[in-house]
Design a protein around this motif. Structure first.
Motif, PDB file in Angstrom:
ATOM      1  N   UNK A  38      -1.539   2.994   5.474  1.00 16.94           N
ATOM      2  CA  UNK A  38      -2.707   3.832   5.213  1.00 16.94           C
ATOM      3  C   UNK A  38      -3.950   3.049   4.810  1.00 16.94           C
ATOM      4  N   UNK A  39      -3.884   1.731   4.821  1.00 18.17           N
ATOM      5  CA  UNK A  39      -5.082   0.945   4.534  1.00 18.17           C
ATOM      6  C   UNK A  39      -4.836  -0.203   3.576  1.00 18.17           C
ATOM      7  N   UNK A  40      -5.922  -0.901   3.273  1.00 16.57           N
ATOM      8  CA  UNK A  40      -5.891  -2.095   2.424  1.00 16.57           C
ATOM      9  C   UNK A  40      -6.071  -1.709   0.956  1.00 16.57           C
ATOM     10  N   UNK A  41      -5.254  -2.335   0.108  1.00 11.44           N
ATOM     11  CA  UNK A  41      -5.354  -2.165  -1.340  1.00 11.44           C
ATOM     12  C   UNK A  41      -5.665  -3.515  -1.959  1.00 11.44           C
ATOM     13  N   UNK A  42      -6.484  -3.527  -2.993  1.00 11.59           N
ATOM     14  CA  UNK A  42      -6.803  -4.768  -3.688  1.00 11.59           C
ATOM     15  C   UNK A  42      -6.560  -4.607  -5.173  1.00 11.59           C
ATOM     16  N   UNK A  50       0.143   2.724  -5.391  1.00 14.44           N
ATOM     17  CA  UNK A  50       0.753   2.948  -4.076  1.00 14.44           C
ATOM     18  C   UNK A  50       2.275   2.863  -4.148  1.00 14.44           C
ATOM     19  N   UNK A  51       2.788   1.797  -4.727  1.00 12.24           N
ATOM     20  CA  UNK A  51       4.225   1.534  -4.720  1.00 12.24           C
ATOM     21  C   UNK A  51       4.993   2.293  -5.780  1.00 12.24           C
ATOM     22  N   UNK A 104       2.128  -7.385   3.185  1.00 13.87           N
ATOM     23  CA  UNK A 104       1.887  -6.469   4.301  1.00 13.87           C
ATOM     24  C   UNK A 104       3.142  -5.635   4.471  1.00 13.87           C
ATOM     25  N   UNK A 105       3.004  -4.329   4.271  1.00 12.72           N
ATOM     26  CA  UNK A 105       4.131  -3.408   4.342  1.00 12.72           C
ATOM     27  C   UNK A 105       4.045  -2.622   5.647  1.00 12.72           C
ATOM     28  N   UNK A 106       5.149  -2.602   6.357  1.00 11.62           N
ATOM     29  CA  UNK A 106       5.257  -1.802   7.572  1.00 11.62           C
ATOM     30  C   UNK A 106       6.451  -0.884   7.380  1.00 11.62           C
ATOM     31  N   UNK A 107       6.257   0.413   7.593  1.00 14.57           N
ATOM     32  CA  UNK A 107       7.392   1.333   7.510  1.00 14.57           C
ATOM     33  C   UNK A 107       7.190   2.488   8.469  1.00 14.57           C
TER      34      UNK A 107
END
Length: 123
Positions: A38-42, A50-51, A104-107
Motif C-alpha cells: 500500500x505504499x512507502x513508510x518511513x 503498519x505491522x 520490502x514486504x510483498x504479500x
C-alpha cells in the motif's frame, strides 16, 4: 548457513511471529524505510502502525525459505491469521549495524480481500 543480515532478519521474524512484537521492534532502525503493497513508510513509528495490527491478528507462521549475505536477507513464509487461513508473504531486508534499515514486504492481498467481502455479504 547463516549470515549477519540473515541472523537479524530471522530474529526479527521469530519475535513478531512468536507473539513478541516489542522484541521484534528492537531489530528495527528508527529511520527504517519500508515498502509495502500500500505504499512507502518511513520511520519506526510508521512501521509499527503498519505491522503491529497484523501481528495482533497472527495465529501462526511457517517459514518456507530464508537466504542472506552480509547486508541483505530474503524470507518467504506463510501466515495464518484470524480472518485468513493462508496468507503467503516475503520480506527483503537490509541490515546495517545489526538493525533493519530497509524492508520490502510483498504479500498476497487476495485472501484478505475475499475475507472482507465475505464478512460484508454475510452481515
Amino acid at each position: 548457513m547463516t549470515s549477519p543480515a540473515l541472523d537479524v532478519a530471522l530474529a526479527y521474524h521469530r519475535a513478531w511471529t512468536g507473539g513478541d512484537f516489542e522484541k521484534a521492534m528492537t531489530y528495527v532502525a528508527d529511520d527504517i524505510v519500508c515498502e509495502t503493497p500500500s505504499g512507502r513508510l518511513e520511520g519506526a513509528e510508521a512501521f509499527r502502525g503498519f505491522m503491529g495490527p497484523f501481528a495482533q491478528i497472527l495465529t501462526g507462521s511457517n517459514l518456507l525459505s530464508a537466504f542472506g549475505d552480509e547486508t541483505t536477507a530474503l524470507l518467504m513464509y506463510d501466515t495464518t491469521t484470524i480472518p485468513v487461513a493462508s496468507a503467503p508473504g516475503a520480506e527483503l531486508v537490509t541490515v546495517r549495524e545489526g538493525l533493519i534499515t530497509r524492508l520490502r514486504i510483498v504479500f498476497d492481498r487476495a485472501p484478505f480481500d475475499a475475507a472482507r467481502k465475505a464478512a460484508v455479504s454475510g452481515s
